[in-house]
Scaffold this motif. Structure first.
Motif, PDB file in Angstrom:
ATOM      1  N   ALA A  86      -0.974  -5.157   1.382  1.00 32.34           N
ATOM      2  CA  ALA A  86      -1.090  -5.942   0.219  1.00 32.34           C
ATOM      3  C   ALA A  86      -2.615  -6.069  -0.179  1.00 32.34           C
ATOM      4  CB  ALA A  86      -0.122  -6.596   0.610  1.00 32.34           C
ATOM      5  N   LEU A  88       0.354 -12.089   0.395  1.00 30.33           N
ATOM      6  CA  LEU A  88      -0.796 -11.267  -0.208  1.00 30.33           C
ATOM      7  C   LEU A  88       1.145 -10.031  -0.654  1.00 30.33           C
ATOM      8  CD1 LEU A  88      -3.562 -10.750   1.301  1.00 30.33           C
ATOM      9  CD2 LEU A  88      -2.612 -12.074  -0.780  1.00 30.33           C
ATOM     10  N   ASP A  89       1.248 -10.153  -1.560  1.00 27.95           N
ATOM     11  CA  ASP A  89       2.914  -8.888  -2.015  1.00 27.95           C
ATOM     12  C   ASP A  89       1.637  -8.069  -3.144  1.00 27.95           C
ATOM     13  OD1 ASP A  89       4.907  -8.535  -1.378  1.00 27.95           O
ATOM     14  OD2 ASP A  89       5.775  -9.982  -2.642  1.00 27.95           O
ATOM     15  N   ALA A  90       2.661  -6.768  -2.944  1.00 27.56           N
ATOM     16  CA  ALA A  90       2.544  -5.869  -4.316  1.00 27.56           C
ATOM     17  C   ALA A  90       4.116  -4.938  -3.863  1.00 27.56           C
ATOM     18  CB  ALA A  90       2.171  -4.666  -3.504  1.00 27.56           C
ATOM     19  N   LEU A 148       3.236  -0.428  -2.467  1.00 29.28           N
ATOM     20  CA  LEU A 148       2.711  -0.201  -1.029  1.00 29.28           C
ATOM     21  C   LEU A 148       3.048   1.113  -0.173  1.00 29.28           C
ATOM     22  CD1 LEU A 148       4.714  -3.517  -0.441  1.00 29.28           C
ATOM     23  CD2 LEU A 148       1.775  -2.801   0.126  1.00 29.28           C
ATOM     24  N   ARG A 200      10.110  -7.752   4.420  1.00 28.83           N
ATOM     25  CA  ARG A 200      10.588  -8.006   3.111  1.00 28.83           C
ATOM     26  C   ARG A 200      11.646  -8.929   3.868  1.00 28.83           C
ATOM     27  NH1 ARG A 200       7.870  -7.892  -1.339  1.00 28.83           N
ATOM     28  NH2 ARG A 200       7.640  -5.480  -1.850  1.00 28.83           N
ATOM     29  N   ASP A 260      -0.111 -11.199  -6.260  1.00 32.43           N
ATOM     30  CA  ASP A 260       0.994 -10.152  -5.908  1.00 32.43           C
ATOM     31  C   ASP A 260      -0.576  -9.706  -6.456  1.00 32.43           C
ATOM     32  OD1 ASP A 260       1.649  -7.898  -7.258  1.00 32.43           O
ATOM     33  OD2 ASP A 260       2.880  -8.601  -8.243  1.00 32.43           O
ATOM     34  N   THR A 261      -0.741  -7.762  -5.915  1.00 31.53           N
ATOM     35  CA  THR A 261      -2.109  -7.583  -5.354  1.00 31.53           C
ATOM     36  C   THR A 261      -2.004  -5.665  -6.071  1.00 31.53           C
ATOM     37  OG1 THR A 261      -1.663  -6.239  -3.198  1.00 31.53           O
ATOM     38  CG2 THR A 261      -3.068  -8.808  -3.544  1.00 31.53           C
ATOM     39  N   THR A 262      -0.374  -5.713  -6.835  1.00 34.20           N
ATOM     40  CA  THR A 262      -0.295  -4.274  -7.675  1.00 34.20           C
ATOM     41  C   THR A 262      -1.118  -3.854  -8.211  1.00 34.20           C
ATOM     42  OG1 THR A 262       2.214  -5.012  -6.866  1.00 34.20           O
ATOM     43  CG2 THR A 262       2.211  -3.243  -8.950  1.00 34.20           C
TER      44      THR A 262
END
Length: 299
Positions: free
Chosen positions: A26, A102-104, A109, A136, A151-153
């Motif tokens: 992420a 940090l997530d995506a 991913l 998760r 959210d780094t999507t």
């Protein structure tokens, strides 16, 4: 806690601790690099059990490391399960800290892991998605209690670094540091130059006996060089041409750039023009400029 859609920049205390964590892939490393560029002392891959020990060491000399960022991941799953206890220990000790998570999206991913041709740290003999699902589960409580969730999507590395900069930099948007350097072509091109300007079209003070022993830092040489036909127009147009380049550097989160100005020996023309260009660039917002004369003083 819901994911942050509008994040407020941190109010800096005398001593700060930031825990950076989140999903593998992420962008933890990108965030760590951005923090380091803004003066944070970054420790990566620290086992959670060592958080308290490290914080105690830093607390003894806060002036040495006033801003500490610790990056924690799940490569040691058993170790990571103790992170809530470690954070609780910090709270009970009166240590103020923030957690950046940090997530995506899963699909993003997976694509990042496939592009990097590396396995997920928790996938074992399964698929990348299996590793993501396991991660998760381990992280869900920590994500819920985090202070900031990014959210780094839809963010590339530059956009993520800019977002981290806006949150955790004293100065807010990135300051671009420019090194404007004079040099002599006969001594070779500077290896680290992003842009090279050739001012050998300007008449050479070397052929004026009274000016020959002086340099571009001396007023008579400076006036001679800058007063030459075309010199002022060149400098003005060159600086104006650099403005959109510098704006682009900021958008791409580039921190440093070197602009080299060359004449034959690096003594007269390039020195005078470098000083003038540096002075003009220094008037632009969000720019720090230093002038350097590589070959001044060489025979």
């Amino acid at each position: 806690m819901t994911e942050a859609t509008s994040l407020t920049p941190v109010e800096h205390a005398e001593s700060e601790l930031l825990v950076v964590t989140g999903m593998s892939g992420a962008g933890r490393s990108t965030a760590a690099n951005a923090l380091e560029d803004h003066g944070w002392y970054v420790v990566e891959n620290l086992p959670p059990q060592m958080l308290t020990t490290l914080t105690e060491l830093v607390a003894r000399t806060p002036e040495t490391i006033p801003r500490l960022a610790v990056v924690v991941d799940v490569r040691g799953k058993e170790l990571f399960q103790d992170i809530q206890a470690s954070l609780a220990g910090l709270r009970s000790a009166g240590v103020k800290y923030r957690v950046l998570f940090l997530d995506a999206d899963d699909a993003v991913l997976v694509r990042r892991f496939e592009q990097g041709r590396r396995p997920h740290p928790l996938q074992g003999d399964g698929r990348i998605l299996d590793g993501i699902a396991a991660e998760r589960e381990v992280l869900k409580e920590l994500k819920h209690s985090s202070d900031d969730v990014i959210d780094t999507t839809d963010l590339n590395v530059h956009a993520l670094a800019t977002k981290v900069t806006e949150l955790f930099s004293d100065s807010g948007p990135i300051v671009l540091r420019l090194n404007v350097m004079s040099f002599g072509f006969k001594y070779g091109l500077p290896a680290d130059a992003n842009y090279v300007a050739d001012v050998r079209f300007i008449p050479n003070p070397h052929w004026v006996p009274v000016l020959r022993p002086q340099t571009g830092l001396d007023a008579p040489v400076r006036d001679y060089v800058l007063g030459a036909e075309g010199a002022g127009e060149f400098i003005e147009r060159y600086v104006n041409a650099l403005i959109p380049v510098l704006d682009g550097y900021r958008r791409e989160n580039k921190h440093y750039a070197t602009i080299a100005v060359g004449c034959t020996g690096g003594k007269h023309r390039s020195v005078a023009v470098t000083e003038e260009i540096a002075q003009r660039l220094a008037q632009l917002p969000g720019v720090q400029v230093a002038a350097h004369h590589r070959d001044l003083g060489r025979e």
